[in-house]
Design an enzyme around this catalytic site. Structure first.
Site, mmCIF file in Angstrom:
data_model
loop_
_atom_site.group_PDB
_atom_site.id
_atom_site.type_symbol
_atom_site.label_atom_id
_atom_site.label_comp_id
_atom_site.label_asym_id
_atom_site.label_seq_id
_atom_site.Cartn_x
_atom_site.Cartn_y
_atom_site.Cartn_z
ATOM 1 N N GLY A 1 0.834 -1.187 0.000
ATOM 2 C CA GLY A 1 0.000 0.000 0.000
ATOM 3 C C GLY A 1 0.868 1.235 0.000
ATOM 4 O O GLY A 1 2.094 1.163 -0.104
ATOM 5 N N LYS B 1 -0.863 -3.516 7.867
ATOM 6 C CA LYS B 1 0.040 -2.667 7.094
ATOM 7 C C LYS B 1 1.219 -2.268 7.971
ATOM 8 O O LYS B 1 1.059 -1.634 9.012
ATOM 9 C CB LYS B 1 -0.660 -1.413 6.574
ATOM 10 C CG LYS B 1 0.286 -0.488 5.792
ATOM 11 C CD LYS B 1 -0.388 0.779 5.313
ATOM 12 C CE LYS B 1 -1.237 0.522 4.101
ATOM 13 N NZ LYS B 1 -1.725 1.793 3.490
ATOM 14 N N ASP C 1 -5.587 8.901 -4.523
ATOM 15 C CA ASP C 1 -4.897 7.754 -5.124
ATOM 16 C C ASP C 1 -5.891 6.639 -5.456
ATOM 17 O O ASP C 1 -5.658 5.469 -5.153
ATOM 18 C CB ASP C 1 -3.817 7.229 -4.174
ATOM 19 C CG ASP C 1 -2.836 6.276 -4.873
ATOM 20 O OD1 ASP C 1 -2.795 6.289 -6.127
ATOM 21 O OD2 ASP C 1 -2.131 5.533 -4.180
#
Length: 454
Positions: free
Chosen positions: A132, A151, A245
């Site tokens: 990511g 993450k 994004d």
């Protein structure tokens, strides 16, 4: 006559002077960038490299009489430049942010580091499922059998990349990924999310083995879900959040193939739904970034609208949107092809061959036309996401506005240096614009005063 003589004297040497001047400014800006000051903004559409307008908008060279008196005036940007994005992570500050968010957001909790280690088999390569923004994502399993996505932020992440992800802790919507918790241990900075079993939309669109599983009804459902999620971000959350994004890799699918917008590391809040801000740190993926964001670092809610339009076309066609930078392209080949097919009445040719004849042509025409309206070059020509939801629900495509044709591409790519000069007798000003295939594009105004009599 003195005025004309001065012009003739200096115009012949102006190109050499500007080359030295440009290189000097480039050196200064690169040095500032190394010291943590926002540096160059790259224009991805034409290979020009432009200075941030906060550094240099217009260089004024004042020439008085026979003596060169040069003064350089900087003009501030007509909007906010986000210097915050450069700030590196401070663990103490970050820890305070995590605790504060946990206290204010129910269901958001702290995970112990040993829980993260056990869930990921010590960050095993076999558990790695993606990358990511500013971090690596691992698949994890808790002792109760529930699955989570973890993450692990990398060393290049800033405190604002982390805090941007924390926006999710305050948001609740069926089309947004849920942020479950956090963990800080030494230099480790970790975020924990709900796990999406079907993976990313990118996997289904561009993997031919999986493409057949994404039938037309599922694609329509995904497009509608994305639109609803963006309406929530832009309006209903009251925070005016721009994602910045949006792309198929950042759209995750649950068991029922419902879409969830993920990866908020680049997200920013705005002061209002019509605000524009500017950054020297342009992130995102080529082909999905809006033209004004790519070239000038300017972003707004309309930035996401452009990305949404491209994603709709990608979802319909199964094709990528390639930017032809050396031809001055700002929207991409897929957008251009889709507009031409729409204009020719041949939109059925846009549909992904993996679908065969299993699609509704009326829906293709409607959704493609809305997508083209979203992917307009000028942000003012794009609808809001609330408008998009309304447009998608129109029963007749005759009610839809016509999208404007994308601007023509430059034939033959870059053509070298060009010098444009405008001489105004009344203002005694020479405006010179140098555009180049080299790394500098400079605009200079020279004000010439006649030699004063003695």
């Amino acid at each position: 006559m003195a005025y004309c003589s001065i012009i003739q004297l200096y115009i012949g040497n102006i190109c050499k002077f500007l080359t030295v001047l440009s290189l000097s400014f480039l050196s200064i800006v690169v040095q500032q960038t190394a010291e943590g000051v926002p540096g160059l903004i790259t224009n991805g559409s034409n290979h020009h490299v432009r200075f941030p307008r906060s550094v240099l908008d217009l260089t004024k060279i004042h020439i008085q009489g026979a003596t060169q008196v040069c003064s350089f005036a900087e003009q501030p940007l007509a909007g906010a430049l986000d210097f915050r994005e450069q700030k590196s992570l401070d663990i103490e500050e970050l820890l305070e942010l995590c605790i504060r968010t946990q206290e204010s957001c129910s269901g958001f909790r702290r995970f112990e580091f040993f829980q993260i280690i056990d869930a990921t088999d010590n960050f095993s390569e076999s558990r790695k499922i993606g990358w990511g923004g500013f971090g690596t994502v691992y698949k994890g399993q808790l002792p109760d059998g529930s699955m989570i996505a973890i993450k692990r932020m990398d060393e290049n992440a800033t405190v604002f990349d982390f805090s941007s992800e924390f926006l999710l802790a305050r948001l609740q919507h069926t089309n947004l990924i849920r942020l479950l918790g956090w963990c800080i241990h030494g230099k480790e900075r970790i975020l924990v999310y709900e796990f999406m079993h079907k993976g990313s939309l990118h996997h289904f669109i561009f993997d031919k083995r999986m493409g057949s599983l994404l039938d037309w009804s599922k694609r329509i459902n995904i497009i509608k879900g994305l639109a609803e999620g963006l309406v929530y971000l832009h309006k209903q959350s009251k925070l005016w959040i721009v994602h910045r994004d949006l792309k198929p890799k950042n759209i995750l699918l649950d068991h029922d193939m419902n879409p969830k917008i993920a990866d908020f590391g680049s997200a920013r809040t705005l002061s209002s739904d019509f605000a524009e801000e500017c950054t020297s740190r342009v992130v995102g993926t080529s082909g999905y970034k809006a033209p004004e964001y790519t070239s000038r670092g300017v972003y707004s809610l309309k930035t996401d609208v452009f990305s949404f339009g491209v994603m709709v076309l990608v979802t319909i066609s199964g094709r990528k949107n390639t930017i032809l930078e050396n031809q001055g392209d700002s929207v991409g080949t897929l957008v251009r092809d889709a507009w031409q097919l729409w204009n020719d009445g041949r939109l059925q040719e846009l549909v992904d061959p993996m679908l065969g004849d299993e699609f509704e042509l009326a829906e293709v025409m409607q959704y493609a036309q809305v997508a083209l309206l979203c992917a307009q070059e000028e942000s003012t020509d794009r609808p809001t996401m609330s408008d998009v939801v309304s447009l998608l629900n129109f029963q007749s495509i005759s009610l839809l506005p016509d999208p404007k044709q994308p601007s023509e591409l430059c034939k033959g790519g870059a053509t070298g240096d060009k010098l444009s000069t405008y001489v105004s007798q009344s203002s005694r000003t020479i405006d010179i614009t140098i555009t180049s295939s080299a790394p500098i594009s400079t605009r200079v105004r020279i004000t010439v005063d006649p030699e004063t009599s003695k």
